[in-house]
Design a protein around this motif. Structure first.
Motif, PDB file in Angstrom:
ATOM      1  N   UNK A 156       0.945  -1.193  -0.019  1.00 37.53           N
ATOM      2  CA  UNK A 156       0.154   0.259   0.207  1.00 37.53           C
ATOM      3  C   UNK A 156       0.772   1.310  -0.080  1.00 37.53           C
ATOM      4  N   UNK A 157       1.913   1.301   0.935  1.00 33.37           N
ATOM      5  CA  UNK A 157       3.000   2.501   0.734  1.00 33.37           C
ATOM      6  C   UNK A 157       3.551   2.671  -0.665  1.00 33.37           C
ATOM      7  N   UNK A 158       3.962   1.669  -1.127  1.00 37.30           N
ATOM      8  CA  UNK A 158       4.705   1.641  -2.296  1.00 37.30           C
ATOM      9  C   UNK A 158       3.531   2.176  -3.453  1.00 37.30           C
ATOM     10  N   UNK A 159       2.496   1.848  -3.407  1.00 34.81           N
ATOM     11  CA  UNK A 159       1.457   2.302  -4.240  1.00 34.81           C
ATOM     12  C   UNK A 159       1.076   3.796  -4.205  1.00 34.81           C
ATOM     13  N   UNK A 160       0.870   4.136  -2.728  1.00 36.70           N
ATOM     14  CA  UNK A 160       0.740   5.489  -2.706  1.00 36.70           C
ATOM     15  C   UNK A 160       1.711   6.386  -3.144  1.00 36.70           C
ATOM     16  N   UNK A 161       3.148   5.849  -2.858  1.00 35.54           N
ATOM     17  CA  UNK A 161       4.141   6.673  -3.430  1.00 35.54           C
ATOM     18  C   UNK A 161       4.512   6.274  -4.737  1.00 35.54           C
ATOM     19  N   UNK A 162       3.736   5.624  -5.662  1.00 36.72           N
ATOM     20  CA  UNK A 162       3.860   5.617  -6.995  1.00 36.72           C
ATOM     21  C   UNK A 162       5.061   4.772  -7.403  1.00 36.72           C
ATOM     22  N   UNK A 163       5.557   3.723  -6.542  1.00 40.62           N
ATOM     23  CA  UNK A 163       6.674   3.001  -6.810  1.00 40.62           C
ATOM     24  C   UNK A 163       6.562   1.745  -7.405  1.00 40.62           C
ATOM     25  N   UNK A 164       6.150   1.945  -8.543  1.00 44.38           N
ATOM     26  CA  UNK A 164       5.794   0.649  -9.561  1.00 44.38           C
ATOM     27  C   UNK A 164       6.751  -0.348  -9.238  1.00 44.38           C
ATOM     28  N   UNK A 165       7.914  -0.240  -9.447  1.00 50.32           N
ATOM     29  CA  UNK A 165       8.853  -1.405  -9.458  1.00 50.32           C
ATOM     30  C   UNK A 165       8.827  -1.977  -8.135  1.00 50.32           C
ATOM     31  N   UNK A 166       8.683  -1.246  -6.870  1.00 50.64           N
ATOM     32  CA  UNK A 166       8.580  -1.955  -5.631  1.00 50.64           C
ATOM     33  C   UNK A 166       7.236  -2.751  -5.594  1.00 50.64           C
ATOM     34  N   UNK A 167       6.186  -2.201  -6.107  1.00 54.35           N
ATOM     35  CA  UNK A 167       4.748  -2.892  -5.947  1.00 54.35           C
ATOM     36  C   UNK A 167       5.070  -4.315  -6.787  1.00 54.35           C
ATOM     37  N   UNK A 168       5.631  -4.248  -8.006  1.00 53.59           N
ATOM     38  CA  UNK A 168       5.815  -5.336  -8.612  1.00 53.59           C
ATOM     39  C   UNK A 168       6.913  -6.465  -7.914  1.00 53.59           C
ATOM     40  N   UNK A 169       7.802  -6.066  -7.452  1.00 55.06           N
ATOM     41  CA  UNK A 169       8.685  -6.969  -6.648  1.00 55.06           C
ATOM     42  C   UNK A 169       7.894  -7.655  -5.473  1.00 55.06           C
ATOM     43  N   UNK A 170       7.221  -6.963  -4.647  1.00 54.62           N
ATOM     44  CA  UNK A 170       6.450  -7.355  -3.574  1.00 54.62           C
ATOM     45  C   UNK A 170       5.537  -8.314  -4.198  1.00 54.62           C
ATOM     46  N   UNK A 171       4.730  -8.165  -5.299  1.00 54.99           N
ATOM     47  CA  UNK A 171       3.808  -9.321  -5.905  1.00 54.99           C
ATOM     48  C   UNK A 171       4.741 -10.582  -6.247  1.00 54.99           C
ATOM     49  N   UNK A 172       5.854 -10.181  -7.061  1.00 51.98           N
ATOM     50  CA  UNK A 172       6.552 -11.425  -7.299  1.00 51.98           C
ATOM     51  C   UNK A 172       7.071 -11.752  -6.372  1.00 51.98           C
ATOM     52  N   UNK A 173       7.319 -11.614  -5.077  1.00 49.27           N
ATOM     53  CA  UNK A 173       7.794 -12.134  -3.680  1.00 49.27           C
ATOM     54  C   UNK A 173       6.503 -13.295  -3.271  1.00 49.27           C
ATOM     55  N   UNK A 174       5.623 -13.044  -3.688  1.00 55.20           N
ATOM     56  CA  UNK A 174       4.301 -13.823  -3.233  1.00 55.20           C
ATOM     57  C   UNK A 174       4.663 -15.240  -3.680  1.00 55.20           C
ATOM     58  N   UNK A 175       5.267 -15.546  -4.554  1.00 58.84           N
ATOM     59  CA  UNK A 175       5.605 -16.772  -5.472  1.00 58.84           C
ATOM     60  C   UNK A 175       4.941 -16.932  -6.580  1.00 58.84           C
ATOM     61  N   UNK A 176       4.086 -15.986  -6.927  1.00 61.56           N
ATOM     62  CA  UNK A 176       3.279 -16.508  -8.325  1.00 61.56           C
ATOM     63  C   UNK A 176       4.237 -16.451  -9.386  1.00 61.56           C
ATOM     64  N   UNK A 177       4.036 -17.686 -10.272  1.00 62.79           N
ATOM     65  CA  UNK A 177       5.222 -17.802 -11.212  1.00 62.79           C
ATOM     66  C   UNK A 177       5.047 -16.881 -12.483  1.00 62.79           C
ATOM     67  N   UNK A 178       3.869 -16.407 -12.614  1.00 59.72           N
ATOM     68  CA  UNK A 178       3.834 -15.646 -14.013  1.00 59.72           C
ATOM     69  C   UNK A 178       3.602 -14.004 -13.582  1.00 59.72           C
TER      70      UNK A 178
END
Length: 113
Positions: free
Chosen positions: A54-76
């Motif tokens: 949420x913080x990364x999104x509010x700060x418009x840090x797309x790269x960090x948002x993407x990194x957090x989602x990738x860290x969930x383990x989702x393969x695609x």
């Protein structure tokens, strides 16, 4: 025009139904559900990641948002967009015989602004 009038109820017959592609899409969609559950379960069990997302999104840090989602383990790849009120995850799947058969979009509200 060719001078011939076709009665409005005259229709060419549709091709015979073939469920092969539809079946492949249904099977591929199972993968999307599994991946969506992976994201949801991971974020639910890691409240700190929810806050960072949420913080990364509010700060418009797309790269960090993407990194957090990738860290969930989702393969695609997951396309993530956000507003002050919500986050949207879009997941894509390919079928055995063709690409881009299925899309799963999750829009999750995180504020009432």
């Amino acid at each position: 025009m060719n001078g011939y009038y076709l009665h409005p109820y005259f229709r060419h017959p549709y091709p015979q139904v073939n469920t092969d592609y539809f079946k492949q899409s249904l099977q591929a969609y199972h993968t999307l559900f599994d991946q969506a559950k992976m994201i949801l379960n991971h974020l639910l069990s890691h409240p700190e990641k929810m806050r960072r997302l949420m913080s990364s999104a509010q700060e418009n840090k797309q790269d960090e948002v993407d990194r957090i989602i990738k860290s969930t383990g989702v393969p695609s790849d997951v396309k993530t967009t956000y507003t002050p009120n919500s986050v949207t995850f879009i997941l894509y799947a390919d079928a055995d015989s063709f690409e881009n058969c299925c899309t799963l979009t999750m829009n999750l509200v995180w504020g009432l602004y």
